[in-house]
Design a protein around this motif. Structure first.
Motif, short mmCIF file in Angstrom:
data_model
loop_
_atom_site.label_atom_id
_atom_site.label_comp_id
_atom_site.label_asym_id
_atom_site.label_seq_id
_atom_site.Cartn_x
_atom_site.Cartn_y
_atom_site.Cartn_z
N LEU A 84 0.86 -1.18 0.00
CA LEU A 84 0.00 0.00 0.00
C LEU A 84 0.89 1.23 0.00
N THR A 85 1.09 1.81 -1.16
CA THR A 85 1.97 2.96 -1.28
C THR A 85 1.18 4.17 -1.72
N GLY A 86 1.82 5.33 -1.66
CA GLY A 86 1.15 6.54 -2.09
C GLY A 86 0.27 7.09 -0.99
N SER A 87 -0.89 7.59 -1.35
CA SER A 87 -1.79 8.23 -0.41
C SER A 87 -2.21 7.28 0.70
N LEU A 88 -2.24 7.81 1.92
CA LEU A 88 -2.69 7.00 3.05
C LEU A 88 -4.14 6.61 2.90
N ALA A 89 -4.88 7.36 2.10
CA ALA A 89 -6.30 7.10 1.93
C ALA A 89 -6.57 6.06 0.85
N GLN A 90 -5.54 5.53 0.23
CA GLN A 90 -5.73 4.59 -0.86
C GLN A 90 -6.07 3.20 -0.35
N ALA A 91 -7.18 2.67 -0.79
CA ALA A 91 -7.57 1.32 -0.41
C ALA A 91 -6.69 0.30 -1.11
N PHE A 92 -6.72 -0.92 -0.59
CA PHE A 92 -5.87 -1.99 -1.11
C PHE A 92 -6.72 -3.21 -1.41
N ASN A 93 -6.49 -3.81 -2.57
CA ASN A 93 -7.25 -4.98 -2.99
C ASN A 93 -6.37 -6.21 -2.79
N PHE A 94 -6.70 -7.02 -1.80
CA PHE A 94 -5.89 -8.19 -1.49
C PHE A 94 -6.07 -9.32 -2.51
N SER A 95 -7.07 -9.22 -3.37
CA SER A 95 -7.24 -10.25 -4.40
C SER A 95 -6.28 -10.05 -5.55
N THR A 96 -5.80 -8.82 -5.71
CA THR A 96 -4.90 -8.53 -6.83
C THR A 96 -3.52 -8.08 -6.37
N GLY A 97 -3.41 -7.71 -5.09
CA GLY A 97 -2.15 -7.21 -4.60
C GLY A 97 -1.83 -5.82 -5.13
N ALA A 98 -2.85 -5.03 -5.40
CA ALA A 98 -2.65 -3.70 -5.98
C ALA A 98 -3.63 -2.73 -5.36
N LYS A 99 -3.46 -1.46 -5.70
CA LYS A 99 -4.42 -0.46 -5.27
C LYS A 99 -5.81 -0.86 -5.76
N ALA A 100 -6.79 -0.64 -4.91
CA ALA A 100 -8.13 -1.17 -5.18
C ALA A 100 -8.84 -0.42 -6.28
N LYS A 101 -9.37 -1.19 -7.22
CA LYS A 101 -10.30 -0.67 -8.20
C LYS A 101 -11.34 -1.74 -8.48
N ILE A 102 -12.59 -1.40 -8.31
CA ILE A 102 -13.68 -2.33 -8.56
C ILE A 102 -14.43 -1.86 -9.80
N ASN A 135 -19.00 13.25 3.50
CA ASN A 135 -18.51 13.44 2.14
C ASN A 135 -17.11 12.87 1.98
N LEU A 136 -16.28 13.04 3.00
CA LEU A 136 -14.94 12.47 2.99
C LEU A 136 -15.00 10.95 2.82
N MET A 137 -15.89 10.31 3.57
CA MET A 137 -16.05 8.86 3.49
C MET A 137 -16.54 8.43 2.11
N ALA A 138 -17.52 9.15 1.60
CA ALA A 138 -18.07 8.82 0.28
C ALA A 138 -17.00 8.94 -0.79
N GLU A 139 -16.21 10.00 -0.71
CA GLU A 139 -15.15 10.21 -1.69
C GLU A 139 -14.15 9.06 -1.67
N ALA A 140 -13.76 8.62 -0.46
CA ALA A 140 -12.82 7.50 -0.35
C ALA A 140 -13.43 6.22 -0.90
N TRP A 141 -14.72 6.01 -0.61
CA TRP A 141 -15.38 4.80 -1.12
C TRP A 141 -15.43 4.83 -2.65
N LEU A 142 -15.78 5.97 -3.20
CA LEU A 142 -15.90 6.09 -4.66
C LEU A 142 -14.55 5.95 -5.36
#
Length: 251
Positions: A20-38, A240-247
């Motif tokens: 998990l690198t870069g922004s502290l707010a960046q989610a992580f996808n453990f299925s791909t081993g990369a920053k999360a994108k759904i 709004n902060l939470m929604a932005e991170a989720w989106l």
């Protein structure tokens, strides 16, 4: 306070080691081993589950998808309304089934009706702050180990019934020194947060680190009351902060 700082330092090192690198707010996808994108697909059914932060005053007798009255006024409403706008061509169904005060055992008791029968293809779960909080304010007995075992039971039921579901496991958070959240939450509360990260890794889910999201936001406005009303429940800015991170999870 030093315990909390030590925990945060260790958490950052652990997340960095996991990739998990870069922004502290960046989610992580453990299925791909990369920053999360759904990826949102046509006909997806998206379910927000959790406690009062997800509930946010929704009308619980309204069980319809895509209905503002069924969503309350929190992050789930903000995220869902954006999804329905941005992906208007995909015929999405978005539900909110958060209930104020819930802990993992409460989710287990209603999971068949409020989750499995809806057949979500994307399932977002934010649960855990009450599992800890009730040990502080009501004398409940629930260790991080017990919390983990209960959460594993919930996830096992989920992946068994919905083998293709995309899971988003959300870290519970607290903004320190705002009403209910005090130094005596630490270092115990972070153990519950760590459980969610470990389960996300075990079940190859997306992990959304909301504690880091709020810690990062405090660098912009250090007044915790700008983001939460009591250290846990959000203001308009916090929602709004939470929604932005989720989106940010969505492509």
């Amino acid at each position: 306070m030093n315990d909390r700082r030590d925990f945060l330092k260790k958490s950052l090192l652990t997340l960095g080691a996991a990739g998990l690198t870069g922004s502290l707010a960046q989610a992580f996808n453990f299925s791909t081993g990369a920053k999360a994108k759904i990826s949102i697909k046509k006909g997806d059914v998206i379910l927000f589950q959790g406690d009062s932060i997800t509930d946010a005053g929704r009308k619980r007798d309204n069980l319809n998808p895509n209905d503002s009255n069924a969503f309350g006024n929190g992050y789930a409403f903000m995220a869902a309304s954006t999804l329905l706008n941005k992906h208007a061509d995909k015929d999405l169904k978005v539900y909110n089934r958060g209930i104020s005060g819930n802990r993992v055992p409460d989710l287990l008791g209603r999971w068949q009706t409020d989750a499995l029968e809806l057949k979500p293809t994307i399932l977002s779960i934010m649960i855990g702050v009450n599992d800890f909080w009730r040990t502080k304010d009501r004398g409940a007995v629930n260790t991080p180990e017990q919390y983990k075992a209960q959460y594993k039971e919930l996830l096992d039921k989920t992946v068994s019934a919905l083998p293709g579901v995309k899971l988003i496991l959300i870290e519970p958070f607290g903004v320190n020194n705002v009403k209910h959240v005090k130094d005596d939450w630490y270092p115990e509360f972070p153990k519950y947060q760590q459980v969610v990260k470990e389960l996300a890794q075990e079940y190859k889910a997306v992990f959304l680190p909301y504690q880091q999201v709020f810690d990062q936001a405090l660098k912009r406005n250090a007044n915790g009351a700008h983001w939460t009303t009591d250290g846990v429940h959000t203001t308009m800015a916090g929602a709004n902060l939470m929604a932005e991170a989720w989106l940010n999870l969505v492509s």
